[in-house]
Design a protein around this motif. Structure first.
Motif, PDB file in Angstrom:
ATOM      1  N   ALA A  52       0.830  -1.210   0.000  1.00 28.22           N
ATOM      2  CA  ALA A  52       0.000   0.000   0.000  1.00 28.22           C
ATOM      3  C   ALA A  52       0.858   1.252   0.000  1.00 28.22           C
ATOM      4  O   ALA A  52       0.564   2.215  -0.717  1.00 28.22           O
ATOM      5  CB  ALA A  52      -0.933  -0.006   1.209  1.00 28.22           C
ATOM      6  N   ILE A  53       1.928   1.267   0.780  1.00 25.82           N
ATOM      7  CA  ILE A  53       2.810   2.438   0.818  1.00 25.82           C
ATOM      8  C   ILE A  53       3.487   2.642  -0.532  1.00 25.82           C
ATOM      9  O   ILE A  53       3.503   3.750  -1.075  1.00 25.82           O
ATOM     10  CB  ILE A  53       3.852   2.292   1.946  1.00 25.82           C
ATOM     11  CG1 ILE A  53       3.170   2.427   3.303  1.00 25.82           C
ATOM     12  CG2 ILE A  53       4.962   3.319   1.808  1.00 25.82           C
ATOM     13  CD1 ILE A  53       4.055   2.073   4.478  1.00 25.82           C
ATOM     14  N   LEU A  54       4.050   1.561  -1.085  1.00 26.26           N
ATOM     15  CA  LEU A  54       4.711   1.680  -2.389  1.00 26.26           C
ATOM     16  C   LEU A  54       3.727   2.045  -3.492  1.00 26.26           C
ATOM     17  O   LEU A  54       4.010   2.899  -4.333  1.00 26.26           O
ATOM     18  CB  LEU A  54       5.421   0.379  -2.732  1.00 26.26           C
ATOM     19  CG  LEU A  54       6.712   0.122  -1.986  1.00 26.26           C
ATOM     20  CD1 LEU A  54       7.216  -1.272  -2.299  1.00 26.26           C
ATOM     21  CD2 LEU A  54       7.757   1.155  -2.339  1.00 26.26           C
ATOM     22  N   GLY A  55       2.581   1.404  -3.498  1.00 30.49           N
ATOM     23  CA  GLY A  55       1.593   1.686  -4.531  1.00 30.49           C
ATOM     24  C   GLY A  55       1.053   3.102  -4.480  1.00 30.49           C
ATOM     25  O   GLY A  55       0.918   3.767  -5.508  1.00 30.49           O
ATOM     26  N   ALA A  56       0.757   3.582  -3.280  1.00 27.54           N
ATOM     27  CA  ALA A  56       0.249   4.951  -3.153  1.00 27.54           C
ATOM     28  C   ALA A  56       1.309   5.966  -3.560  1.00 27.54           C
ATOM     29  O   ALA A  56       1.007   6.964  -4.225  1.00 27.54           O
ATOM     30  CB  ALA A  56      -0.206   5.207  -1.722  1.00 27.54           C
ATOM     31  N   THR A  57       2.552   5.713  -3.195  1.00 27.31           N
ATOM     32  CA  THR A  57       3.617   6.635  -3.563  1.00 27.31           C
ATOM     33  C   THR A  57       3.845   6.632  -5.067  1.00 27.31           C
ATOM     34  O   THR A  57       4.071   7.687  -5.667  1.00 27.31           O
ATOM     35  CB  THR A  57       4.920   6.274  -2.821  1.00 27.31           C
ATOM     36  OG1 THR A  57       4.643   6.238  -1.421  1.00 27.31           O
ATOM     37  CG2 THR A  57       5.998   7.285  -3.081  1.00 27.31           C
ATOM     38  N   VAL A  58       3.783   5.462  -5.685  1.00 25.74           N
ATOM     39  CA  VAL A  58       3.947   5.392  -7.136  1.00 25.74           C
ATOM     40  C   VAL A  58       2.803   6.105  -7.848  1.00 25.74           C
ATOM     41  O   VAL A  58       3.007   6.775  -8.856  1.00 25.74           O
ATOM     42  CB  VAL A  58       4.046   3.916  -7.594  1.00 25.74           C
ATOM     43  CG1 VAL A  58       3.876   3.778  -9.086  1.00 25.74           C
ATOM     44  CG2 VAL A  58       5.375   3.333  -7.170  1.00 25.74           C
ATOM     45  N   LEU A  59       1.591   5.996  -7.324  1.00 30.14           N
ATOM     46  CA  LEU A  59       0.455   6.659  -7.960  1.00 30.14           C
ATOM     47  C   LEU A  59       0.493   8.171  -7.807  1.00 30.14           C
ATOM     48  O   LEU A  59       0.147   8.907  -8.731  1.00 30.14           O
ATOM     49  CB  LEU A  59      -0.857   6.117  -7.383  1.00 30.14           C
ATOM     50  CG  LEU A  59      -1.234   4.711  -7.798  1.00 30.14           C
ATOM     51  CD1 LEU A  59      -2.468   4.254  -7.045  1.00 30.14           C
ATOM     52  CD2 LEU A  59      -1.469   4.645  -9.290  1.00 30.14           C
ATOM     53  N   VAL A  60       0.936   8.650  -6.644  1.00 25.00           N
ATOM     54  CA  VAL A  60       0.886  10.087  -6.375  1.00 25.00           C
ATOM     55  C   VAL A  60       2.149  10.800  -6.861  1.00 25.00           C
ATOM     56  O   VAL A  60       2.073  11.893  -7.411  1.00 25.00           O
ATOM     57  CB  VAL A  60       0.650  10.346  -4.873  1.00 25.00           C
ATOM     58  CG1 VAL A  60       0.738  11.820  -4.538  1.00 25.00           C
ATOM     59  CG2 VAL A  60      -0.709   9.800  -4.473  1.00 25.00           C
ATOM     60  N   ARG A  61       3.318  10.209  -6.662  1.00 24.59           N
ATOM     61  CA  ARG A  61       4.589  10.850  -7.028  1.00 24.59           C
ATOM     62  C   ARG A  61       5.445   9.913  -7.881  1.00 24.59           C
ATOM     63  O   ARG A  61       6.520   9.492  -7.456  1.00 24.59           O
ATOM     64  CB  ARG A  61       5.357  11.229  -5.769  1.00 24.59           C
ATOM     65  CG  ARG A  61       4.629  12.040  -4.726  1.00 24.59           C
ATOM     66  CD  ARG A  61       4.617  13.493  -4.996  1.00 24.59           C
ATOM     67  NE  ARG A  61       5.953  14.018  -5.143  1.00 24.59           N
ATOM     68  CZ  ARG A  61       6.347  15.156  -4.656  1.00 24.59           C
ATOM     69  NH1 ARG A  61       5.531  15.881  -3.961  1.00 24.59           N
ATOM     70  NH2 ARG A  61       7.556  15.595  -4.893  1.00 24.59           N
ATOM     71  N   PRO A  62       5.027   9.587  -9.096  1.00 26.95           N
ATOM     72  CA  PRO A  62       5.766   8.606  -9.896  1.00 26.95           C
ATOM     73  C   PRO A  62       7.161   9.071 -10.307  1.00 26.95           C
ATOM     74  O   PRO A  62       8.075   8.268 -10.419  1.00 26.95           O
ATOM     75  CB  PRO A  62       4.875   8.380 -11.114  1.00 26.95           C
ATOM     76  CG  PRO A  62       4.028   9.579 -11.206  1.00 26.95           C
ATOM     77  CD  PRO A  62       3.851  10.073  -9.802  1.00 26.95           C
ATOM     78  N   VAL A  63       7.337  10.365 -10.533  1.00 24.35           N
ATOM     79  CA  VAL A  63       8.642  10.866 -10.948  1.00 24.35           C
ATOM     80  C   VAL A  63       9.661  10.704  -9.827  1.00 24.35           C
ATOM     81  O   VAL A  63      10.812  10.331 -10.076  1.00 24.35           O
ATOM     82  CB  VAL A  63       8.537  12.340 -11.400  1.00 24.35           C
ATOM     83  CG1 VAL A  63       9.900  12.922 -11.704  1.00 24.35           C
ATOM     84  CG2 VAL A  63       7.633  12.448 -12.615  1.00 24.35           C
ATOM     85  N   ASP A  64       9.250  10.934  -8.600  1.00 28.13           N
ATOM     86  CA  ASP A  64      10.158  10.757  -7.468  1.00 28.13           C
ATOM     87  C   ASP A  64      10.603   9.303  -7.345  1.00 28.13           C
ATOM     88  O   ASP A  64      11.782   9.023  -7.092  1.00 28.13           O
ATOM     89  CB  ASP A  64       9.494  11.195  -6.163  1.00 28.13           C
ATOM     90  CG  ASP A  64       9.259  12.689  -6.102  1.00 28.13           C
ATOM     91  OD1 ASP A  64       9.842  13.407  -6.933  1.00 28.13           O
ATOM     92  OD2 ASP A  64       8.490  13.126  -5.231  1.00 28.13           O
ATOM     93  N   ILE A  65       9.677   8.383  -7.523  1.00 32.43           N
ATOM     94  CA  ILE A  65      10.019   6.964  -7.454  1.00 32.43           C
ATOM     95  C   ILE A  65      10.962   6.597  -8.593  1.00 32.43           C
ATOM     96  O   ILE A  65      11.950   5.883  -8.392  1.00 32.43           O
ATOM     97  CB  ILE A  65       8.750   6.089  -7.505  1.00 32.43           C
ATOM     98  CG1 ILE A  65       7.899   6.320  -6.265  1.00 32.43           C
ATOM     99  CG2 ILE A  65       9.088   4.628  -7.656  1.00 32.43           C
ATOM    100  CD1 ILE A  65       8.533   5.861  -4.972  1.00 32.43           C
ATOM    101  N   LEU A  66      10.688   7.087  -9.785  1.00 30.67           N
ATOM    102  CA  LEU A  66      11.533   6.790 -10.934  1.00 30.67           C
ATOM    103  C   LEU A  66      12.955   7.305 -10.711  1.00 30.67           C
ATOM    104  O   LEU A  66      13.930   6.595 -10.964  1.00 30.67           O
ATOM    105  CB  LEU A  66      10.936   7.392 -12.205  1.00 30.67           C
ATOM    106  CG  LEU A  66      11.726   7.171 -13.485  1.00 30.67           C
ATOM    107  CD1 LEU A  66      11.777   5.685 -13.813  1.00 30.67           C
ATOM    108  CD2 LEU A  66      11.123   7.956 -14.627  1.00 30.67           C
TER     109      LEU A  66
END
Length: 93
Positions: A52-66
């Protein structure tokens, strides 16, 4: 403020769906993860929160994760090359 609200909504939705569909999520995790991390017993809470933490972060801030993944890969490659170079310099005999 809107990002926090969107993150919380995504987190809650992913956590709910992970718990609801755990019977299909657990085998998928077992196929992807190495044997040391495979879910033995009831790790539903740990893996549900992590996903849930990883998925929510990827959905909201994908550029930061990338960017984080790109930096981690670059650091890993540099570490790998340095370790390889150091092992070539060491005389093991």
């Amino acid at each position: 403020m809107i990002q926090v609200v969107l993150w919380l909504i995504a987190f809650a939705a992913i956590l709910f769906l992970t718990f609801k569909r755990w019977d299909s999520v657990s085998p998928a995790l077992d196929r992807v993860l190495p044997s040391l991390l495979k879910s033995r017993g009831d790790n539903r809470t740990l893996w549900g929160l992590s996903l849930a933490i990883l998925g929510a972060t990827v959905l909201v801030r994908p550029v930061d994760i990338l960017l984080t993944v790109v930096l981690a890969v670059i650091i890993g490659l540099v570490g790998w090359k340095l370790a390889s170079w150091a092992m070539n310099k060491v005389d093991l005999h």
